[in-house]
Design an enzyme around this catalytic site. Sequence first.
Site, short mmCIF file in Angstrom:
data_model
loop_
_atom_site.label_atom_id
_atom_site.label_comp_id
_atom_site.label_asym_id
_atom_site.label_seq_id
_atom_site.Cartn_x
_atom_site.Cartn_y
_atom_site.Cartn_z
N CYS A 160 0.82 -1.22 0.00
CA CYS A 160 0.00 0.00 0.00
C CYS A 160 0.85 1.26 0.00
O CYS A 160 0.34 2.36 -0.20
CB CYS A 160 -0.94 0.01 1.20
SG CYS A 160 -2.15 -1.30 1.19
N HIS B 267 -2.64 7.28 4.50
CA HIS B 267 -3.15 6.12 3.77
C HIS B 267 -4.52 5.76 4.34
O HIS B 267 -4.71 5.72 5.56
CB HIS B 267 -2.18 4.95 3.95
CG HIS B 267 -2.69 3.65 3.40
ND1 HIS B 267 -3.30 3.56 2.17
CD2 HIS B 267 -2.69 2.39 3.91
CE1 HIS B 267 -3.65 2.30 1.95
NE2 HIS B 267 -3.29 1.57 3.00
N ASN C 273 -9.88 0.40 1.65
CA ASN C 273 -8.43 0.49 1.44
C ASN C 273 -8.13 0.10 -0.01
O ASN C 273 -8.24 -1.06 -0.38
CB ASN C 273 -7.73 -0.44 2.42
CG ASN C 273 -6.22 -0.42 2.29
OD1 ASN C 273 -5.68 0.11 1.32
ND2 ASN C 273 -5.55 -1.00 3.27
C1 LIG Z 1 -8.89 -6.03 10.89
C2 LIG Z 1 -9.36 -5.24 12.10
C3 LIG Z 1 -10.45 -4.26 11.67
C4 LIG Z 1 -9.96 -6.23 13.09
O1 LIG Z 1 -10.37 -5.53 14.23
P1 LIG Z 1 -10.04 -6.10 15.67
O2 LIG Z 1 -10.69 -5.22 16.66
O3 LIG Z 1 -8.55 -6.26 15.74
O4 LIG Z 1 -10.79 -7.47 15.62
P2 LIG Z 1 -10.18 -8.91 15.93
O5 LIG Z 1 -9.23 -9.30 14.85
O6 LIG Z 1 -9.71 -8.87 17.34
O7 LIG Z 1 -11.45 -9.80 15.80
C5 LIG Z 1 -12.48 -9.70 16.73
C6 LIG Z 1 -13.52 -10.70 16.34
O8 LIG Z 1 -14.22 -10.22 15.17
C7 LIG Z 1 -14.29 -11.27 14.22
N1 LIG Z 1 -14.31 -10.70 12.88
C8 LIG Z 1 -13.26 -10.50 12.04
N2 LIG Z 1 -13.70 -9.95 10.91
C9 LIG Z 1 -15.04 -9.79 11.05
C10 LIG Z 1 -16.04 -9.25 10.22
N3 LIG Z 1 -15.76 -8.75 8.99
N4 LIG Z 1 -17.30 -9.22 10.68
C11 LIG Z 1 -17.62 -9.69 11.89
N5 LIG Z 1 -16.70 -10.22 12.73
C12 LIG Z 1 -15.41 -10.26 12.31
C13 LIG Z 1 -13.08 -12.12 14.50
O9 LIG Z 1 -13.29 -13.41 13.98
C14 LIG Z 1 -13.00 -12.08 16.00
O10 LIG Z 1 -13.91 -13.00 16.49
P3 LIG Z 1 -13.51 -13.92 17.77
O11 LIG Z 1 -13.22 -12.93 18.87
O12 LIG Z 1 -14.71 -14.73 17.95
O13 LIG Z 1 -12.28 -14.65 17.32
C15 LIG Z 1 -8.17 -4.49 12.77
O14 LIG Z 1 -7.28 -5.40 13.35
C16 LIG Z 1 -7.40 -3.65 11.79
O15 LIG Z 1 -7.90 -2.65 11.32
N6 LIG Z 1 -6.14 -4.01 11.46
C17 LIG Z 1 -5.38 -3.30 10.46
C18 LIG Z 1 -5.71 -3.86 9.11
C19 LIG Z 1 -5.23 -3.02 7.97
O16 LIG Z 1 -5.40 -1.82 7.95
N7 LIG Z 1 -4.62 -3.67 6.97
C20 LIG Z 1 -4.15 -3.05 5.79
C21 LIG Z 1 -2.93 -2.24 6.03
S1 LIG Z 1 -2.35 -1.53 4.54
#
Ligand SMILES: CC(C)(COP(=O)(O)OP(=O)(O)OC[C@H]1O[C@@H](n2cnc3c(N)ncnc32)[C@H](O)[C@@H]1OP(=O)(O)O)[C@@H](O)C(=O)NCCC(=O)NCCS
Length: 332
Positions: free
Chosen positions: A119, A252, A282
């Site tokens: 990215c 970003h 994104n």
């Molecule tokens: C991906 C992101 C939104 C997840 O949020 P989070 O608060 O960390 O959530 P978690 O990964 O702890 O997951 C929490 C729960 O939600 C669930 N979950 C994940 N995606 C889900 C979705 N789309 N809808 C519903 N539930 C979801 C998970 O399975 C997990 O369930 P569990 O607790 O039963 O295992 C966050 O980690 C994030 O923004 N990371 C950066 C990603 C990014 O920007 N990447 C690109 C960079 S260029």
Amino acid sequence: MIGVANGRRVGITGLGVHVPERVLTNEELSTLVDTSDEWIMSRTGIRERRIAAEDEALTDIARPAAIAALERASLEPKDIDLLVCATVTPDMMFPTSSAILADELGAPDAAAYDLLAGCTGFVYAIAQAYSMVAAGLSQRALVVGGDVLSKILDWTDRSTLVLFGDGAGAVVLEHVDDGGFLGFELGADGGGGRHLWLPGSGSRRFDDQESFVKMNGREVFKFATRVMIYSAEKLLDECGRTVEDVDVYVPHQANVRIIDYATKKLGFPEEKVVVNVDRYGNTSSGSIPLALADAEKDGMLKPGALVLMTGMGAGLTWGSALIEWTDEVRRQ
Ligand SMILES: CC(C)(COP(=O)(O)OP(=O)(O)OC[C@H]1O[C@@H](n2cnc3c(N)ncnc32)[C@H](O)[C@@H]1OP(=O)(O)O)[C@@H](O)C(=O)NCCC(=O)NCCS
């Protein structure tokens, strides 16, 4: 890597963007995987994203952006002698998408290559193009940043599917009389690469050869919040500028929580921050040019405005660019 401009003024004289027509809303996504608008909005701030059609590849969405950027710069494609395309979703590995674009646009004298930096690709690519123009090797460069991540997502994996969208942007870089780029800060940490990766997409064999984006969201979140601050502060310091000097902050567009964190930690007032992740998700290398275009539409890119862009992503990579916006082109 960090560096300040070498005295020759190089700026952005044309900007164009393009997104596919199809809008995919959170409601529609929740019919495909076990998710909800409430979950996606509260964790990411994304409401909808654009998705390329079955027969739409990267160059199909990048071409209109490139044409618009050239028009804005009042240039013909043949005036371009360098075309860099930042993408992780080229039409194919080779010919490169940049070579395809140069041919389709009609830029036979352009050196053309693709650049892979996740990215952060667009920021890396403008740093490269800046360097070539400032060094006198290139007179006018076209930098394209774009991705069609929908093509490499696992459409059954809710943890990645909801985050990404497709889009592209392009900018023309050339000599300017006023303003222009002040400096760049770029970095990479391959040790963290496995937190956001596409195994099976290259020459290394994996047991599971299915090639989809895989991500450790929490680790990427921690990395992103760290480097967004680090890179911005380091570059501002190197350029002898402060957060107060910056008129427009273009982070970003990965996730509204990451943007909010960086904005608060760096100390930017909300009105200086460009946010459009709600409409596009994104878009990887398309993200910063799409945000620049929205800033321009909102009248934020006035001549003389100091604009800070910071990207981060797969690699893991990060990068910042600082530019004083200009509309004064210098042509012999
Ligand atoms: C991906 C992101 C939104 C997840 O949020 P989070 O608060 O960390 O959530 P978690 O990964 O702890 O997951 C929490 C729960 O939600 C669930 N979950 C994940 N995606 C889900 C979705 N789309 N809808 C519903 N539930 C979801 C998970 O399975 C997990 O369930 P569990 O607790 O039963 O295992 C966050 O980690 C994030 O923004 N990371 C950066 C990603 C990014 O920007 N990447 C690109 C960079 S260029």
